[in-house]
Design an enzyme around this catalytic site. Structure first.
Site, PDB file in Angstrom:
ATOM      1  CG  PHE A  14      36.000  41.222  41.832  1.00  0.00           C
ATOM      2  CD1 PHE A  14      35.072  42.121  42.330  1.00  0.00           C
ATOM      3  CD2 PHE A  14      36.352  41.303  40.496  1.00  0.00           C
ATOM      4  CE1 PHE A  14      34.488  43.076  41.511  1.00  0.00           C
ATOM      5  CE2 PHE A  14      35.776  42.252  39.661  1.00  0.00           C
ATOM      6  CZ  PHE A  14      34.838  43.141  40.173  1.00  0.00           C
ATOM      7  CD  GLU A  15      38.173  35.412  44.747  1.00  0.00           C
ATOM      8  OE1 GLU A  15      38.108  35.033  45.934  1.00  0.00           O
ATOM      9  OE2 GLU A  15      37.225  35.296  43.950  1.00  0.00           O
TER      10      GLU A  15
END
Length: 263
Positions: A14-15
């Protein structure tokens, strides 16, 4: 406890990875690199490997590993711990500490605690698909020990041949656009982080299809900083920052190491 590879992979998914140092906002004091690592140890034009990026991420996550460990009053499984660290890394330890999720968990009601993950899907009062997906995966990992599309092995970011292009030596943005039958303007719209079409670099991943990438800028609060000072430095307002960070209930109650959204 410590975070497992599955937990690290969930956060990585997700980063997003940037192997070359950049400044998301020109007024920032330091550069950012890897999976959102920011600080004086990042230098202009610095390029790192994916392995180094993961090492930096692990160093940054350690604060949240220690924080979650201190907040827990019940025994949890490795998968439950991983889900909680991912959650805290995204919303902040302060938010977890004051959350109903933690209250239910420490009371031994694991099912109710799991359901609380799904409520944290908004930023500035608006539901975001990325947050919905992250909360769903954290909840699934918490309940079943498995998170969709996240391996327990050391993994590299997935790329899609139809949606991304990895810049090779000699590539130009105009040539890439011509090759995939689009325009340079469209590629710039799809990649808002590219400010100058003549400044792309080997290894850079360029979005070549789908919707324009929404830019989400995060900032890690440093010791002695105030929300007013951060707002002024980034040419925004305290009110806007609080809308983007609904977990901040009091503008005077922020802490060093807390990660907040700037946009």
């Amino acid at each position: 406890m410590n975070i497992s590879q599955a937990g690290i992979n969930l956060i990585k998914s997700f980063e997003g990875l940037r192997t070359k140092a950049y400044k998301a906002v020109p007024t920032e004091k330091y550069y950012t690199i890897g999976y959102g690592h920011y600080g004086s140890d990042v230098h202009p034009c610095q390029v790192i490997s994916e392995e180094k990026a993961e090492k930096l991420l692990r160093d940054d996550v350690q604060e949240f590993v220690d924080g979650v460990d201190k907040l827990l009053k019940v025994d949890v499984t490795q998968s439950q711990f991983d889900a909680l660290v991912s959650f805290a890394y995204n919303v902040g330890l302060g938010a977890l500490k004051s959350s109903t999720l933690l209250q239910y968990l420490n009371a031994g009601n694991f099912q109710k605690a799991a359901n609380e993950f799904l409520k944290w899907n908004k930023s500035g009062g608006k539901v975001y698909n990325g947050l919905v997906k992250r909360r769903e995966q954290e909840r699934t990992l918490f309940l079943t020990g498995e998170s969709k599309n996240v391996s327990r092995e050391t993994s590299k970011p997935k790329t899609s041949k139809t949606n991304t292009h990895v810049v090779k030596k000699g590539d130009t943005l105009s040539e890439i656009a011509k090759k995939i039958k689009t325009s340079t303007k469209t590629l710039l719209e799809l990649n808002p982080t590219i400010k100058n079409p003549n400044k792309i670099y080997v290894g850079q991943r360029i979005n070549v299809g789908g919707s324009p990438v929404k830019s989400t800028l995060k900032y890690k609060i440093k010791r002695g900083e105030t929300l007013t000072g951060i707002a002024k430095k980034n040419k925004t307002t305290v009110s806007q920052l609080m809308k983007l960070n609904p977990n901040i209930k009091n503008a005077n109650n922020i802490y060093a190491g807390q990660t907040i959204r700037l946009k």
